[in-house]
Design a protein around this motif. Structure first.
Motif, PDB file in Angstrom:
ATOM      1  N   VAL A 163       0.859  -1.185   0.000  1.00 35.35           N
ATOM      2  CA  VAL A 163       0.000   0.000   0.000  1.00 35.35           C
ATOM      3  C   VAL A 163       0.895   1.234   0.000  1.00 35.35           C
ATOM      4  CG1 VAL A 163      -1.774   1.284   1.255  1.00 35.35           C
ATOM      5  CG2 VAL A 163      -1.819  -1.229   1.255  1.00 35.35           C
ATOM      6  N   ILE A 164       0.834   1.995  -1.076  1.00 35.95           N
ATOM      7  CA  ILE A 164       1.620   3.227  -1.165  1.00 35.95           C
ATOM      8  C   ILE A 164       0.799   4.368  -0.571  1.00 35.95           C
ATOM      9  CG2 ILE A 164       2.661   4.909  -2.740  1.00 35.95           C
ATOM     10  CD1 ILE A 164       3.064   2.564  -4.722  1.00 35.95           C
ATOM     11  N   VAL A 165       1.400   5.127   0.328  1.00 36.47           N
ATOM     12  CA  VAL A 165       0.740   6.306   0.886  1.00 36.47           C
ATOM     13  C   VAL A 165       1.629   7.506   0.600  1.00 36.47           C
ATOM     14  CG1 VAL A 165      -0.206   7.409   2.948  1.00 36.47           C
ATOM     15  CG2 VAL A 165      -0.279   4.906   2.725  1.00 36.47           C
ATOM     16  N   MET A 166       1.173   8.365  -0.305  1.00 40.14           N
ATOM     17  CA  MET A 166       1.974   9.518  -0.689  1.00 40.14           C
ATOM     18  C   MET A 166       1.385  10.754  -0.019  1.00 40.14           C
ATOM     19  SD  MET A 166       3.877   9.835  -4.057  1.00 40.14           S
ATOM     20  CE  MET A 166       4.511  11.339  -4.761  1.00 40.14           C
ATOM     21  N   LEU A 167       2.172  11.357   0.855  1.00 41.05           N
ATOM     22  CA  LEU A 167       1.718  12.516   1.626  1.00 41.05           C
ATOM     23  C   LEU A 167       2.106  13.805   0.898  1.00 41.05           C
ATOM     24  CD1 LEU A 167       2.999  11.231   5.091  1.00 41.05           C
ATOM     25  CD2 LEU A 167       0.664  11.060   4.182  1.00 41.05           C
ATOM     26  N   ALA A 168       1.227  14.816   0.988  1.00 36.38           N
ATOM     27  CA  ALA A 168       1.532  16.090   0.332  1.00 36.38           C
ATOM     28  C   ALA A 168       0.827  17.220   1.050  1.00 36.38           C
ATOM     29  CB  ALA A 168       1.098  16.056  -1.133  1.00 36.38           C
ATOM     30  N   ARG A 238      -5.908  12.886  -1.575  1.00 38.65           N
ATOM     31  CA  ARG A 238      -7.218  13.061  -0.938  1.00 38.65           C
ATOM     32  C   ARG A 238      -7.086  13.461   0.522  1.00 38.65           C
ATOM     33  NH1 ARG A 238     -10.159   7.915  -3.783  1.00 38.65           N
ATOM     34  NH2 ARG A 238     -11.945   8.504  -2.539  1.00 38.65           N
ATOM     35  N   THR A 239      -8.118  14.134   1.016  1.00 38.43           N
ATOM     36  CA  THR A 239      -8.172  14.513   2.420  1.00 38.43           C
ATOM     37  C   THR A 239      -8.992  13.480   3.196  1.00 38.43           C
ATOM     38  OG1 THR A 239     -10.211  15.768   2.140  1.00 38.43           O
ATOM     39  CG2 THR A 239      -8.136  16.978   1.812  1.00 38.43           C
ATOM     40  N   LEU A 240      -9.037  13.625   4.515  1.00 32.22           N
ATOM     41  CA  LEU A 240      -9.812  12.687   5.336  1.00 32.22           C
ATOM     42  C   LEU A 240     -11.316  12.860   5.146  1.00 32.22           C
ATOM     43  CD1 LEU A 240      -7.645  12.578   8.570  1.00 32.22           C
ATOM     44  CD2 LEU A 240      -8.137  10.663   7.014  1.00 32.22           C
ATOM     45  N   GLY A 241     -11.725  13.979   4.550  1.00 33.21           N
ATOM     46  CA  GLY A 241     -13.138  14.147   4.229  1.00 33.21           C
ATOM     47  C   GLY A 241     -13.596  13.163   3.157  1.00 33.21           C
ATOM     48  N   ASP A 242     -12.663  12.700   2.347  1.00 31.82           N
ATOM     49  CA  ASP A 242     -12.960  11.765   1.250  1.00 31.82           C
ATOM     50  C   ASP A 242     -11.723  10.900   1.029  1.00 31.82           C
ATOM     51  OD1 ASP A 242     -13.948  10.523  -1.066  1.00 31.82           O
ATOM     52  OD2 ASP A 242     -13.115  12.113  -2.348  1.00 31.82           O
ATOM     53  N   PRO A 243     -11.385  10.086   2.020  1.00 31.74           N
ATOM     54  CA  PRO A 243     -10.079   9.421   1.971  1.00 31.74           C
ATOM     55  C   PRO A 243     -10.057   8.219   1.025  1.00 31.74           C
ATOM     56  CG  PRO A 243     -11.284   8.676   3.887  1.00 31.74           C
ATOM     57  CD  PRO A 243     -12.168   9.692   3.201  1.00 31.74           C
ATOM     58  N   GLU A 244      -8.858   7.814   0.644  1.00 34.32           N
ATOM     59  CA  GLU A 244      -8.718   6.554  -0.083  1.00 34.32           C
ATOM     60  C   GLU A 244      -8.986   5.408   0.888  1.00 34.32           C
ATOM     61  OE1 GLU A 244      -5.837   4.662  -3.354  1.00 34.32           O
ATOM     62  OE2 GLU A 244      -4.791   5.163  -1.516  1.00 34.32           O
ATOM     63  N   VAL A 245      -9.794   4.455   0.448  1.00 32.51           N
ATOM     64  CA  VAL A 245     -10.081   3.264   1.254  1.00 32.51           C
ATOM     65  C   VAL A 245      -9.456   2.065   0.537  1.00 32.51           C
ATOM     66  CG1 VAL A 245     -11.884   1.775   2.184  1.00 32.51           C
ATOM     67  CG2 VAL A 245     -12.216   4.264   2.142  1.00 32.51           C
ATOM     68  N   VAL A 246      -8.541   1.390   1.226  1.00 28.59           N
ATOM     69  CA  VAL A 246      -7.838   0.248   0.636  1.00 28.59           C
ATOM     70  C   VAL A 246      -8.356  -1.025   1.290  1.00 28.59           C
ATOM     71  CG1 VAL A 246      -5.582  -0.801   0.211  1.00 28.59           C
ATOM     72  CG2 VAL A 246      -5.792   1.693   0.354  1.00 28.59           C
ATOM     73  N   LEU A 332      -7.394   1.537   5.895  1.00 26.25           N
ATOM     74  CA  LEU A 332      -7.319   0.123   5.525  1.00 26.25           C
ATOM     75  C   LEU A 332      -8.611  -0.523   6.015  1.00 26.25           C
ATOM     76  CD1 LEU A 332      -3.636  -0.693   6.604  1.00 26.25           C
ATOM     77  CD2 LEU A 332      -4.458   0.259   4.432  1.00 26.25           C
ATOM     78  N   GLN A 333      -9.341  -1.121   5.077  1.00 25.20           N
ATOM     79  CA  GLN A 333     -10.650  -1.682   5.419  1.00 25.20           C
ATOM     80  C   GLN A 333     -10.591  -3.200   5.279  1.00 25.20           C
ATOM     81  OE1 GLN A 333     -13.752  -1.188   2.518  1.00 25.20           O
ATOM     82  NE2 GLN A 333     -15.321  -0.839   4.091  1.00 25.20           N
ATOM     83  N   ALA A 334     -10.716  -3.888   6.427  1.00 21.49           N
ATOM     84  CA  ALA A 334     -10.682  -5.351   6.408  1.00 21.49           C
ATOM     85  C   ALA A 334     -12.110  -5.871   6.325  1.00 21.49           C
ATOM     86  CB  ALA A 334      -9.979  -5.882   7.654  1.00 21.49           C
TER      87      ALA A 334
END
Ligand SMILES: [Cu+2]
Length: 491
Positions: A163-168, A238-246, A332-334
């Protein structure tokens, strides 16, 4: 000696243009090359949405939409890079060790790619790990002109999900206006002086005349953080208002490849209830360190292994801004577990980054013990007023001679931070080992970017095994652009 060195370096510089021109027009097909087509990467404008508003940013994508590159260590790095912007651009392969003309630093490695132009790259990969690519042209990095550069190797486990997490960091204010605001500076806000959270304001300079009256001790005690007040912090755009869900497997293994591609912002990675096993920094293996929070300075990378619990649940991987409570992240969604809205602010402000973790890191593959043949001291210097940043009191310009060294030498660089701000220092074209912090020698991490907090002294060692002209600089974008940059050169 001097005249010979000057001659060699001028020859080096003079040959740059023609060598690069050859490299750009004629992809190499010689020994070690492959017949496979190079990977095409396009520098292009793109649109994203931030805080519900459209934003025009830049990006580096393959024709099929893939951001950046994932490749294998046993393949050559063969890339055809196209600039579709209406301005010059050039991409630096952060952490790799290419021939110096392919390093992607305008004015050092060669000229930028003109609008509509292209360049070709072809070199062997010496090691695997988590790297990244970004523009080194002007302030384009602030417009998110960056992408992952992942090199898999035999150390990567087949049974883990990557899982790549690119912060900006993101601002709706154009980068040149942010920079102009910092230069105009003005007054350091009272918030910054006391350590309280400053009032939000775009591109608010905290520099000012008050600095003159402060002692070094006072400055070191209260580091001056977060010059730029950003509109948002992003994880994979994306921000936490609309985050990526893996989606992840309950009971499965995950390798987080966290890349801090921010222009100016450092974070504390927060794994919540999960223990993370930090196995590599800046792509290079370390003796594993288990924790739930890890600091990450600008341009650094963390490879963190996670064991996902068997119970279905959602596990946020957060990044909390240094010195503040603002945060970003992915989820991360299990197995379809419900996902709660994560607030954009953590419950408490985080501290400034320290070297506590850096001191604990031990390289899995340290440099061979050896006495330094050459030592350079780089005092990190600057003036808050006017936002002038420099190395040894010299703001970078084209007339600054490269720091001298010779091929085959063991070189040590002593970074001494004389300013009240932290500086993440990056050396191009070589991996280095952290060998000393504040006078204490140890066999620290091998990496390419090391944080030097206010008042601290950090020593790194490297082997001069990649002749050429190389950049060495603070990776805070506006410090770099203001002049905290120099070069080293050898033939
Ligand atoms: Cu800096």
């Amino acid at each position: 000696m001097l005249s010979r060195r000057a001659f060699l370096l001028s020859t080096l510089a003079a040959s740059t243009a023609s060598t690069l021109a050859r490299a750009q027009t004629a992809p190499q097909t010689g020994a070690g090359g492959t017949s496979a087509a190079p990977t095409v990467l396009r520098i292009a404008r793109r649109g994203i949405e931030v805080n519900g508003k459209p934003a025009s940013v830049l990006g580096i994508r393959q024709p099929d939409g893939t951001f950046g590159i994932t490749t294998q260590v046993d393949k050559r790095f063969r890339v055809h890079l196209e600039n579709t912007l209406n301005e010059p651009s050039l991409i630096h392969w952060h952490g790799l060790t290419p021939p110096w003309q392919q390093d992607g630093v305008p004015g050092v490695s060669g000229p930028p790619i003109p609008p509509g132009g292209s360049a070709d790259y072809d070199f062997p990969l010496r090691f695997g790990g988590t790297f990244w690519m970004h523009s080194h042209q002007g302030l384009q990095e602030q417009l998110l002109l960056a992408a992952p550069l992942i090199i898999r190797d035999q150390r990567d486990r087949p049974d883990q999900q990557e899982v790549i997490v690119m912060l900006a960091d993101f601002s709706f204010t154009p980068p040149d206006q942010i920079f102009a605001g910092l230069k105009k500076g003005g007054s350091m806000s009272p918030g910054a002086m006391t350590g309280a959270a400053p009032a939000p304001a775009k591109a608010k300079g905290k520099a000012g005349g008050t600095m003159a009256g402060m002692t070094m001790g006072a400055m070191a005690a209260k580091p001056d953080l977060n010059d730029v007040k950003y509109d948002a912090f992003l994880a994979n755009d994306r921000t936490l208002g609309d985050p990526e869900v893996v989606k992840v497997e309950p009971g499965g293994r995950v390798l987080l490849r966290i890349i801090n591609s921010s222009s100016m912002s450092a974070f504390h990675v927060d794994l919540g209830p999960l223990d993370g096993e930090l196995i590599a920094v800046d792509g290079f293996r370390i003796a594993p360190v288990v924790a739930r929070r890890f600091p990450i300075a600008v341009a650094q990378r963390l490879d963190i292994r996670l064991a996902i619990p068997r119970a279905p649940a959602a596990y946020p991987v957060l990044a909390v801004l240094e010195g503040e409570s603002r945060q970003t992240g992915v989820i991360l969604q299990a197995r379809g577990a419900p996902i709660a809205r994560i607030p954009d602010n953590a419950s408490t402000a985080s501290p400034a980054l320290t070297l506590d973790l850096e001191r604990r890191l031990r390289a899995a593959g340290p440099l061979k013990p050896r006495k330094a043949d050459r030592v350079h001291t780089l005092n990190l210097t600057g003036e808050m007023a006017g936002y002038v940043w420099s190395i040894n009191n010299v703001a970078w310009n084209k007339d600054v001679p490269p720091l001298p060294l010779a091929a085959g030498e063991r070189v040590e660089l002593i970074f001494v931070n004389k300013t009240p701000m932290p500086h993440p220092m990056h050396l191009h074209g070589h991996e280095f080992q952290v060998v000393e912090i504040d006078g204490k020698r140890f066999s620290g991490a091998v990496r390419d970017t090391v944080l030097v907090p206010p008042g601290r002294r950090v020593v790194v060692a490297f082997d001069a095994n990649n002749p050429g002209l190389w950049a060495i600089h603070c990776h805070l974008l506006y410090h770099l652009d203001a002049g905290m940059f120099t070069t080293l050169g050898y033939v």
